[in-house]
Write a protein that holds these residues in place. Structure first.
Motif, short mmCIF file in Angstrom:
data_model
loop_
_atom_site.label_atom_id
_atom_site.label_comp_id
_atom_site.label_asym_id
_atom_site.label_seq_id
_atom_site.Cartn_x
_atom_site.Cartn_y
_atom_site.Cartn_z
N ALA A 191 -105.74 -0.93 -15.16
CA ALA A 191 -107.20 -0.82 -14.99
C ALA A 191 -107.62 0.60 -14.64
N GLY A 192 -106.64 1.48 -14.42
CA GLY A 192 -106.95 2.87 -14.10
C GLY A 192 -107.16 3.14 -12.62
N LYS A 193 -106.81 2.17 -11.78
CA LYS A 193 -106.96 2.36 -10.33
C LYS A 193 -105.84 3.26 -9.80
N LYS A 194 -106.11 3.90 -8.67
CA LYS A 194 -105.11 4.76 -8.04
C LYS A 194 -104.17 3.90 -7.19
N LEU A 195 -102.87 4.11 -7.38
CA LEU A 195 -101.86 3.40 -6.59
C LEU A 195 -101.30 4.38 -5.55
N MET A 200 -98.80 9.66 -3.98
CA MET A 200 -97.92 10.46 -3.11
C MET A 200 -96.86 11.18 -3.93
N LEU A 201 -96.32 10.50 -4.94
CA LEU A 201 -95.32 11.13 -5.80
C LEU A 201 -95.93 12.30 -6.58
N ARG A 202 -97.17 12.12 -7.02
CA ARG A 202 -97.85 13.21 -7.73
C ARG A 202 -98.06 14.41 -6.82
N ASP A 203 -98.42 14.14 -5.56
CA ASP A 203 -98.62 15.22 -4.58
C ASP A 203 -97.32 15.96 -4.31
#
Length: 203
Positions: A191-195, A200-203
């Protein structure tokens, strides 16, 4: 082709994913108790079958998309029991004392045909009342097609506890490209929601 198979009970937990997927998928195949909301939106009698009154409007809105497909025949039973006698009927012929328990043979055949052409498949939610083995025929049949199509000819993704349980009955889960036990998280992702963990992994 990109084909989505969506079953289970509630639209509300899947509405975000459905609204997004219906814009990119070639077909969205519906089944399970969730499809009952769409039948209700069309004015059909559901007998004793489960549906959510507050989700019928959502179903009515989604029906405007022509790539959403509903079962053309259904298996119905007077009782939710392994011993209950069943019959196959079109969606508009469910009696007052009957439960919709599975998709019918015509629908299984048509869904199998469409899935056999897919290059990408996403499946979440059984298409029958799989608490009872007798009513899990459609889910297991489609699980076999998805497994057979995956690992090469198509990229197959299956998610959700009940869905994975259906898949495990086929003993073909190893052929699916990605199996997720986190059905809710998978739907949020689609749905495009932030998990939180992924952020945290992206950061």
């Amino acid at each position: 082709p990109f084909i989505v198979l969506m079953g289970g009970a509630k639209i509300s937990t899947k509405i975000g994913a459905l609204e997004r997927l219906v814009k990119v998928a070639d077909y969205v195949l519906l089944g399970g108790a969730m499809a009952n909301n769409f039948f209700k939106a069309q004015g059909y009698r559901l007998g004793e079958s489960r549906y959510a009154q507050n989700e019928v409007k959502l179903a009515e809105k989604l029906l405007r998309h022509k790539n959403i497909l509903l079962p053309s025949d259904l298996v119905v039973a007077e009782q939710l029991s392994e011993r209950s006698r069943t019959r196959v009927v079109p969606p508009f012929s469910v009696r007052r004392n009957e439960h919709i328990v599975d998709i019918g043979p015509e629908t299984i055949q048509y869904y199998e045909l469409l899935l056999s052409t897919a290059k990408t498949i996403v499946w979440n939610g059984p298409v029958g009342v799989c608490e009872y083995k007798k009513f899990c025929t459609g889910s297991i049949a489609l699980a076999k097609v998805i497994a057979a199509r995956s690992s090469g000819r198509a990229f197959g993704v299956v998610g959700g506890g009940e869905t994975v349980a259906c898949l495990n009955q086929t003993k073909m889960a190893r052929y699916i490209d990605h199996v997720s036990t986190g059905g809710g998280a998978m739907l949020d992702f689609l749905a495009g929601k932030k998990l939180p963990a992924l952020e945290m992994l992206r950061d």
